[in-house]
Scaffold this active site. Sequence first.
Site, PDB file in Angstrom:
ATOM      1  N   THR A 267       0.822  -1.207   0.000  1.00 14.17           N
ATOM      2  CA  THR A 267       0.000   0.000   0.000  1.00 14.17           C
ATOM      3  C   THR A 267       0.859   1.260   0.000  1.00 14.17           C
ATOM      4  O   THR A 267       1.957   1.286   0.557  1.00 14.17           O
ATOM      5  CB  THR A 267      -0.863   0.121   1.275  1.00 14.17           C
ATOM      6  OG1 THR A 267       0.013   0.210   2.418  1.00 14.17           O
ATOM      7  CG2 THR A 267      -1.801  -1.040   1.425  1.00 14.17           C
ATOM      8  N   ASP A 268       0.322   2.307  -0.597  1.00 13.89           N
ATOM      9  CA  ASP A 268       0.809   3.629  -0.263  1.00 13.89           C
ATOM     10  C   ASP A 268       0.438   3.817   1.214  1.00 13.89           C
ATOM     11  O   ASP A 268      -0.435   3.121   1.742  1.00 13.89           O
ATOM     12  CB  ASP A 268       0.144   4.690  -1.142  1.00 13.89           C
ATOM     13  CG  ASP A 268       0.962   5.975  -1.153  1.00 13.89           C
ATOM     14  OD1 ASP A 268       1.851   6.151  -0.296  1.00 13.89           O
ATOM     15  OD2 ASP A 268       0.690   6.834  -2.013  1.00 13.89           O
ATOM     16  N   TRP A 269       1.098   4.741   1.877  1.00 17.56           N
ATOM     17  CA  TRP A 269       0.949   4.851   3.329  1.00 17.56           C
ATOM     18  C   TRP A 269      -0.525   4.986   3.747  1.00 17.56           C
ATOM     19  O   TRP A 269      -1.237   5.854   3.256  1.00 17.56           O
ATOM     20  CB  TRP A 269       1.790   6.022   3.848  1.00 17.56           C
ATOM     21  CG  TRP A 269       3.106   5.567   4.421  1.00 17.56           C
ATOM     22  CD1 TRP A 269       3.679   6.017   5.562  1.00 17.56           C
ATOM     23  CD2 TRP A 269       3.999   4.567   3.909  1.00 17.56           C
ATOM     24  NE1 TRP A 269       4.867   5.333   5.798  1.00 17.56           N
ATOM     25  CE2 TRP A 269       5.081   4.435   4.812  1.00 17.56           C
ATOM     26  CE3 TRP A 269       3.969   3.709   2.803  1.00 17.56           C
ATOM     27  CZ2 TRP A 269       6.122   3.522   4.630  1.00 17.56           C
ATOM     28  CZ3 TRP A 269       5.015   2.802   2.616  1.00 17.56           C
ATOM     29  CH2 TRP A 269       6.060   2.734   3.524  1.00 17.56           C
TER      30      TRP A 269
END
Length: 747
Positions: A267-269
């Site tokens: 995931t992106d953050w």
Amino acid sequence: MLTIPLLLICVALCFPPSESSIDNSKANIQPQVTLRTWEQAIAMAKSFIAQLTLQEKCHLTAGVGGTCAGNIASLPRVNFSGFCLLDTPSGVGDGVLYSTAFVSGIHIAATWDRDLFYRRAVAIGKEFRGKGIHYGFGPMINMDRNARHGRNWEGFGSDPYLSGENAFFYTQGVQDQGVVATPKHYICNEQDTHRSGDNDDVVYSANLDDKTMHEIYLWPFASSVAAGAGSIMCSANEINDTRACQNNKTQNGLLKGELGYMGNILTDWMGAKSTVDPVLSGLDIDMPGNDGYFGDTLVSFVQNGSIPESRIDDMAIRIIAPYYLVGQDQNYPTVDLDRNVMGNNYIINREASRAGMILLKNVNNVLPFNSSIDTNIYIYGQAAGQTTCGLEQTAWNANCGGALYQGGGSGFVRPAYAIDPLTALMQKGRDDHLQIRYITNQNDFASINRTFNDRGFQNAKCLVFISAWSEEGVDRTDLYAFDNGEQLVLTVAQNCRQTIVLVNSVSQLNLERWIDHPNVVAVLWTGTPGPEYGSALVDVLFGSYNPGGKLVFSLAKNDSDFGTDISPMGDSNYTEGVFLDYRHFDKYNITARYSFGFGLSYTTFSFAKLDISQANDDDDKNSPASLYKQRRMRPYNNFGHSGLYDPVYTVTFTIQNTGKYYGSEIAQLYLGFPSEAQEPLKILRGFERIYLEPNELKEVALVLSRKDISYWNVINQQWTVASGSYTVWISTSANNADIKLQSSFNA
Ligand SMILES: *[C@@H]1O[C@H](CO)[C@@H](O)[C@H](O)[C@H]1NC(C)=O
Ligand SMILES: *[C@@H]1O[C@H](CO)[C@@H](O)[C@H](O)[C@H]1NC(C)=O
Ligand SMILES: *[C@@H]1O[C@H](CO)[C@@H](O)[C@H](O)[C@H]1NC(C)=O
Ligand SMILES: *[C@@H]1O[C@H](CO)[C@@H](O)[C@H](O)[C@H]1NC(C)=O
Ligand SMILES: *[C@@H]1O[C@H](CO)[C@@H](O)[C@H](O)[C@H]1NC(C)=O
Ligand SMILES: *[C@@H]1O[C@H](CO)[C@@H](O)[C@H](O)[C@H]1NC(C)=O
Ligand SMILES: *[C@@H]1O[C@H](CO)[C@@H](O)[C@H](O)[C@H]1NC(C)=O
Ligand SMILES: *[C@@H]1O[C@H](CO)[C@@H](O)[C@H](O)[C@H]1NC(C)=O
Ligand SMILES: *[C@@H]1O[C@H](CO)[C@@H](O)[C@H](O)[C@H]1NC(C)=O
């Protein structure tokens, strides 16, 4: 499938970068890396995870706290020391010490030089490896769909083919050093306004049709998968109202299904919003991981049957396989983020810096300067000097000013040093006995006005530096220069007959307020040129380097000419379909100020002898098709079995340097499809940057793969070659007036 025989296990040394160059240190930049095929890496990953308990496998799927931006925990029982993951696409970032701030993505793309794409990525990979980092978060391959998008500077511009070639050679350069590349952000993260919906914001949904998805936004991701990328980062936005990181259609359907991607998705953050949905729709790693959705939590979901254990095995294999794929099991350095790894990477950075500068206007060859004649130089603008904020992690906001080396946000690498234009020009002044005067406070019009009355001013060359900065998380409010740069240009131009404008900009800028002023005799687009900015600029201005970069987006006369913009609402409807940038300009007969692909040189070129033939690579190791494959071939490639990346046509022509300077031209192949394909008038499907001595003539061969001549058939759900006549244009920009050669073939 590409069919060149090769060693299954290959040390990267057997793929030396082609082309000679000024970087004499490049022979030293290849570590002994064991590169493997996906089949081998997966087999090794399977045998590794066979010794793990369910909990240990689950443990791998979520990040933990630690030294790096992202950390996969160690498993001491099996002697597994975990992974370190870090930003950025243009060098080791996140505030570490002793790393090189490389020219940004948009700047390297503007070189249109695959060897430079590769060599910059090798240098980046070498620095990640040197610090013991396993994953580098890059390349950034979202499209420059919206001129105001705050992250355009991290990516490769508005054309999917150009972005795809960058994605491919970036992935190759980094993975040849044994570092896992992480193309991002998957997918349709073309604006930062409402990008995540966090903090009570709404999240935007990119709504787009299947053809547009395949031909524009998925294209560069497909290229990085073909190159062999080990990891891909999903984005925070939605696609068709479903979050990217739990979108079964984009993750399991397009990426892992259609493209046959065998690596992991992380995931992106804070991109995960729950457990079961993301896991079942293809997400493998939750970052930073402290939300409790993945990791050990998964055990009870398996025990009560919500998630099959086979999926946990699949996740664990996808997490471990890239480690073996790029040989991280052998002699990988321990993590030390502040280890000094810069070496001589400033050399390639300076080369990339000047190669990505774009000469937009040069009336009566005012450039290059001749320091015997052009001895009186005036310098105006805050963007000529150092930032007043210092070289900090998040420098350059509205209060700082100063030369821009990169844009801001997680993609920013704090430069260990930076050479601004003013300093470099001062040194040139000393060496060449020039008279230099400068004013960097661009609001001090009293002082600026006074310079116009200086003795000798009438013969002066005036350099006006303007800039436009942007950062992750915020889109630009307009396409004008920082701190009223337009007024500065106009004020100087009204008084100085030889005004030269230097545009230090993250992405598109509106030049209309001053570009037609008769005293603006030259314009150099300096882009986001990294910390070698000053040195590179002096090389270009005084002609020791002949500029040859080209725009990777069009510069419009009117912002509305783009036909696309940031959506302020919860939807971002990609209603323009495949008609992005020059494809849109062609459709509506809009004349750009400067077209996609445009850029001048100090010399001139002529084109001749266009010939198209079927690509035949069976026998000849030196045929264009064979060379095309050799350049791309690595053990870890994943071209699939459909033959999409096989060469099918070879397009040859000659280019000659007809001027008096050594220099380069970027030949661009635009393809016109039969009507069945429902394509724009012309689409970029080939390019090569050719360097030539005065009078030198070279034959250029561009190769079209089956995918290059195909359109996405939404009925059959496959890439299809249209029947009928294809037009081939060889041009020096997307402006139809720049077309040099034309021919056609029947597919
Ligand atoms: C664990 O890994 C280290 C470093 O790779 C190695 O030196 C050591 O022999 C390994 N120990 C076992 C038990 O495999
Ligand atoms: C999004 O919806 C459009 C229109 O229904 C459809 O053509 C496209 O395939 C969908 N894409 C995804 C990724 O769901
Ligand atoms: C998820 O995508 C896969 C691959 O396209 C498909 O086979 C499966 O049916 C989808 N699952 C759901 C729940 O839609
Ligand atoms: C399975 O266990 C998880 C974690 O305890 C729980 O959140 C979930 O509701 C359970 N699902 C079912 C179907 O029981
Ligand atoms: C620069 O100008 C001097 C003096 O006119 C001339 O002799 C010299 O050839 C010029 N240099 C170049 C590179 O044009
Ligand atoms: C500078 O000169 C311009 C035009 O010559 C004039 O309009 C402007 O007021 C002057 N500014 C200052 C601060 O003197
Ligand atoms: C730019 O386009 C908009 C919308 O088409 C139009 O209203 C405006 O007048 C144009 N601006 C200029 C400077 O031409
Ligand atoms: C996007 O398209 C949907 C469906 O046609 C429409 O309801 C919505 O208003 C559009 N949103 C914007 C911002 O144009
Ligand atoms: C664009 O120009 C071409 C040639 O001048 C003309 O045939 C065509 O109708 C024009 N299209 C539009 C949308 O104005």
